[in-house]
Design an enzyme around this catalytic site. Structure first.
Site, PDB file in Angstrom:
ATOM      1  N   SER A 535      51.133  29.498  47.851  1.00  0.00           N
ATOM      2  CA  SER A 535      50.692  28.428  48.746  1.00  0.00           C
ATOM      3  C   SER A 535      51.862  27.992  49.631  1.00  0.00           C
ATOM      4  CB  SER A 535      50.114  27.264  47.939  1.00  0.00           C
ATOM      5  OG  SER A 535      49.426  26.364  48.781  1.00  0.00           O
ATOM      6  N   ASP A 610      39.404  32.078  49.718  1.00  0.00           N
ATOM      7  CA  ASP A 610      40.327  30.938  49.694  1.00  0.00           C
ATOM      8  C   ASP A 610      39.879  29.897  50.716  1.00  0.00           C
ATOM      9  OD1 ASP A 610      42.491  29.178  49.732  1.00  0.00           O
ATOM     10  OD2 ASP A 610      43.960  30.779  49.459  1.00  0.00           O
ATOM     11  N   HIS A 642      41.702  29.579  46.091  1.00  0.00           N
ATOM     12  CA  HIS A 642      43.143  29.505  46.340  1.00  0.00           C
ATOM     13  C   HIS A 642      43.977  29.939  45.139  1.00  0.00           C
ATOM     14  CE1 HIS A 642      46.683  28.447  48.511  1.00  0.00           C
ATOM     15  NE2 HIS A 642      47.012  27.437  47.724  1.00  0.00           N
TER      16      HIS A 642
END
Length: 665
Positions: A535, A610, A642
Site C-alpha cells: 500500500s 482492489d 487490497h
C-alpha cells in the site's frame, strides 16, 4: 457498584530459553497456535469494584486482592450485563438499501447511489460506522450518503462465465465528491428530521465532511465536527435534535496543512463540560470546554501524544488515558486530574499496555508485553495521594502466557534509534537478525517499509511489533530491518505532517538514513539489500527502488500507489491537496515518469479487485516499464481486494520468499 466490562485479548507468548534447533515451516506461519495465537482473557470487575473475574481456559475465576478462587454459579452472575434490553444493533435493519428502526421504515436508499446508516468519507476521520444512538436510545442519528454524482469506477469479476463489471464509487483527488447529510429519527414520535448542515446550496458546502458525531447527555442536541473539503478548517457545530436546526458553532480550528479530528467530544459525568482532542499545540492533547463552547483549559501538555481516552473516575474529577509520555515506542495508562493537570502513570512495567479499571480507578488490571517480555496480566489496588501519586500500591500477577515458540531457534529482535535526515530527530527502528550468526559472515538484508500517516510499525511490544514471517526470514538467514520515518504516527503534528504536499520525499530520506545505519553493521551484505512494502509501503518500495537502484538489488511492492491523482479524495487531498492546487507535488511524487530508472528485479503484486488502491495504479506503471523497455515482474491475486487474506496469504509469503531466494540470496 456498576459493572465494568472489557475484554482484553492476550498474546499467548511467554519468555523462556530457546533450543536454537527448530525452524518455522510454511504451514506454521498460518497456524493459530503459533501466529499470533490469542486467547480471550475477559476481565470484569464484580459489583464490589475490587474483585476481578476472568477465564482460565473455560473456567471462571475471581481474585479479591488476597486469594484466587473459582466462581460459583451465583458468582458467575457478576459477569452478566446490568440490563437485558435487546442489543441496540438488533433494533436497526438495513434491507435492500432501506433503513428500518424497530421494524418501521425510516428512510429509503438503494445501497449504491444512496447509502444509509453506513460509514462515509471512506472511513477517514475516525469514522467506522453510520449509526449513532442517543444516550438513552430514544433517538437515532444516521448518515445518509448521496454518491450518485461520483463517477462509477469499474472492477472486473472474472469468476463469472463471462467476466462481469463490478462498479464501485471511487471519488479521486480533485474530482467530484459525494454529499453527506445526517438524519435523526425520534423513536417515540416516529418523526425523521435532517440536520441543517448545508446552509447554502453550493457544491463547496455540500462536499464538506461531517465527522465525529456526538450526542448531548440530555439527548437534546447533536454535535458534528464539520471539515471543509480543503481540510484546513474545522467547525464544531451544535444542532437541535428535535427540529434539525443549526444552533451555533462552539469553536473553530484551522491549520495551513490540515485539521483531522478523529474522536468525538467526551462529556463529563455532570454533562456541563466536555473534553476535546486537538493537535493545536503540536501534539495530540485533551482540552476541557464548557458546554457552551468556551475553553476552560488545556488538560494535558508536553512533547508526547495522548492516544486514547479511557474513562472518568466516579466523581468526574480525574480522567484515565493512554499516552506515550514515558515511552515513545510503547503505551501506558495514566490518571490525570482535571483541576490541576497532575498526571500519574498507572502501568509501572515497561511496554505496551491495555488496561481495565473499576469506577474510581482504585483497582485495575493491565495486560502488557514488551520486546523482551511477553504477555502478562497484573491486578493492582491503589490509593492516591493529594498530588495524584500512589500512596499505597499492591500488585498481583493474574496471568503469564505460555510460549509456543520456546522450542524454536529464535532470531534476535532489537529496538533502537537513529537520527533522521534532518540530523536531530530520533527515529525508532526494529532489527531482526538470524539465530547463531557466524563471525565474519555477511547476510542478505531486507528493509520492510510502510512509512505513511497513522502508522507505527516499531513498538515496544512482543517481537517489537513484528510477525512470524519476519522471524521465518531471519531463520532462513536474512536480516530484517524497519524504521518509522517522519510522516508516521504518535510523534506530534510536525513529525507527521512535514511530508505534506510532497509524499515520499522526506520519508525516503529518513529510510536511507536507516540504510546508512545498516551499512555500518559488519554482518550486513551491502550488495544484497532488498526493500518490501504494501500500500503506502508499496509506494515507498518502488520510490526507493527507482531512486536508489545502486542500493536495492530487489524490491517487492504490494498494492502500490503509483500516482496520487488516482487515489481517493479524503486521504489524498489531506496529504497532497488537489492535483489542481499542487501540480508540482503530484508530478514529483508520481512514479510513472521514473519507471525509466528501474534496474535490477522488481515484483509488483496486485489484488485484482482492489477497491482501495485500484488496479489502474499498477497496470499503468507496468505500461510505463514496457514503454521504457524495462523488465518488471507482475503478479495478480484475481479475486482479492487490497489485502491478500486467508490461505492465499501463505501463498503470498511463499511468492515473496522465493523471489528473494532467487534474486537476493
Amino acid at each position: 457498584m456498576k459493572k465494568i466490562f472489557l475484554t482484553l485479548a492476550v498474546l499467548l507468548i511467554a519468555g523462556t530459553a530457546f533450543s536454537q534447533e527448530k525452524l518455522l515451516q510454511w504451514d506454521q506461519l498460518m497456524d493459530r497456535n503459533l501466529y499470533p495465537k490469542r486467547e480471550a482473557v475477559s476481565f470484569i470487575f464484580a459489583p464490589d469494584g475490587k474483585t476481578v473475574t476472568y477465564y482460565k481456559g473455560k473456567e471462571l475465576y475471581g481474585f479479591d486482592g488476597k486469594k484466587e478462587f473459582k466462581l460459583t454459579d451465583a458468582q458467575e452472575d457478576w459477569r452478566k450485563p446490568a440490563n437485558n434490553d435487546p442489543k441496540l444493533e438488533e433494533r436497526v435493519e438495513l434491507k435492500e438499501g432501506n433503513l428500518y428502526v424497530d421494524g418501521k421504515l425510516v428512510e429509503r436508499g438503494d445501497g449504491y447511489n444512496i447509502v444509509l446508516g453506513e460509514s462515509v468519507h471512506r472511513n477517514e476521520f475516525g469514522i467506522n460506522g453510520g449509526l449513532f444512538w442517543s444516550p438513552k436510545a430514544s433517538r437515532l442519528a444516521f448518515y445518509r450518503m448521496d454518491q450518485s454524482m461520483v463517477v462509477d469506477y469499474p472492477l472486473v469479476n472474472t469468476k463469472a462465465r463471462e467476466a462481469e463489471v463490478r462498479n464501485i464509487k471511487y471519488p479521486m483527488a480533485g474530482m467530484q465528491s459525494h454529499w453527506v447529510t445526517v438524519g435523526v429519527w425520534d423513536c417515540a414520535s416516529q418523526k425523521l428530521v435532517y440536520l441543517n448542515t448545508c446552509r447554502d446550496t453550493t457544491v463547496h458546502e455540500r462536499e464538506m465532511y461531517l465527522t465525529n458525531i456526538a450526542w448531548s447527555p440530555d439527548e437534546q442536541y447533536v454535535y458534528i465536527a464539520k471539515i471543509n473539503r480543503e481540510q484546513n478548517r474545522m467547525w464544531l457545530e451544535q444542532y437541535d435534535a428535535a427540529t434539525g436546526d443549526f444552533v451555533k458553532v462552539l469553536f473553530e480550528e484551522t491549520n495551513p496543512r490540515y485539521v483531522e479530528p478523529c474522536e468525538p467530544m467526551i462529556f463529563t459525568p455532570k454533562g456541563d463540560r466536555f473534553l476535546w482532542f486537538s493537535m493545536r499545540d503540536g501534539y495530540k492533547h485533551l482540552y476541557l470546554y464548557n458546554a457552551d463552547g468556551s475553553l476552560v483549559k488545556q488538560v494535558t501538555k508536553g512533547e508526547y501524544e495522548v492516544e486514547e481516552f479511557i474513562q472518568f473516575d466516579k466523581k468526574g474529577e480525574n480522567i484515565f488515558v493512554y499516552a506515550n509520555k514515558d515511552n515513545l515506542a510503547g503505551r501506558d495508562a495514566y490518571r490525570v486530574n482535571l483541576k490541576d493537570g497532575t498526571m500519574w502513570r498507572l502501568t509501572l512495567d515497561k511496554g505496551t499496555h491495555s488496561v481495565m479499571l473499576n469506577e474510581d480507578g482504585s483497582s485495575f488490571v493491565y495486560v502488557y508485553s514488551s520486546v523482551d517480555m511477553p504477555a502478562r496480566a497484573m491486578w493492582n489496588s491503589v490509593k492516591y495521594g493529594k498530588n495524584g501519586q500512589f500512596s499505597k500500591h499492591t500488585a498481583h500477577e493474574l496471568y503469564a502466557a505460555e510460549n509456543p515458540l520456546k522450542d524454536y531457534a529464535m532470531p534476535t529482535v532489537k529496538l533502537g534509534t537513529i537520527k533522521a535526515a534532518d540530523g536531530t530527530t530520533d527515529l525508532y527502528y526494529r532489527l531482526i537478525t538470524p539465530p547463531n550468526m557466524k563471525p565474519g559472515k555477511k547476510y542478505p538484508t531486507l528493509v520492510y517499509v510502510y512509512g505513511g500517516p497513522h502508522s507505527q510499525l516499531v513498538t515496544d511490544s512482543w517481537l517489537g511489533g513484528g510477525n512470524l514471517y519476519f522471524l521465518f526470514l531471519a531463520q532462513q538467514g536474512y536480516v530484517v530491518f524497519t524504521v518509522d520515518n517522519r510522516g508516521t504516527d504518535n510523534r506530534g503534528f510536525e513529525f507527521e505532517s512535514c511530508t505534506h504536499r510532497h509524499l515520499g520525499e522526506i520519508e525516503m530520506a529518513d529510510q536511507m538514513e536507516g540504510v546508512k545505519f545498516l551499512k555500518s553493521l559488519p554482518y550486513v551484505d551491502q550488495d544484497r539489500m532488498g526493500v518490501e512494502g504494501w500500500s503506502f509501503g508499496g509506494f515507498m518500495t518502488i520510490t526507493m527502488k527507482l531512486a536508489h537502484p545502486e542500493v536495492f538489488k530487489v524490491g517487492c511492492a504490494g498494492g502500490p500507489v503509483i500516482d496520487w491523482k488516482w487515489y481517493e479524495i479524503m486521504y489524498g487531498e489531506r496529504y497532497m491537496d488537489t492535483p489542481q492546487e499542487n501540480p508540482e507535488g503530484y508530478e514529483a511524487t508520481s512514479l510513472l515518469n521514473k519507471a525509466r530508472n528501474l534496474e535490477g528485479r522488481l515484483l509488483v503484486i496486485q489484488g485484482g479487485e482492489d477497491n482501495t488502491v485500484v488496479p489502474q495504479h499498477s497496470t499503468e506503471f507496468i505500461e510505463r516499464c514496457i514503454n521504457n523497455f524495462k523488465q518488471v515482474d507482475y503478479f495478480v491475486y484475481p479475486h482479492h481486494e487490497h489485502n491478500v487474506l486467508g490461505r492465499e496469504r501463505l501463498h503470498l509469503y511463499k511468492k515473496m520468499f522465493d523471489y528473494y531466494e532467487t534474486f537476493l540470496k
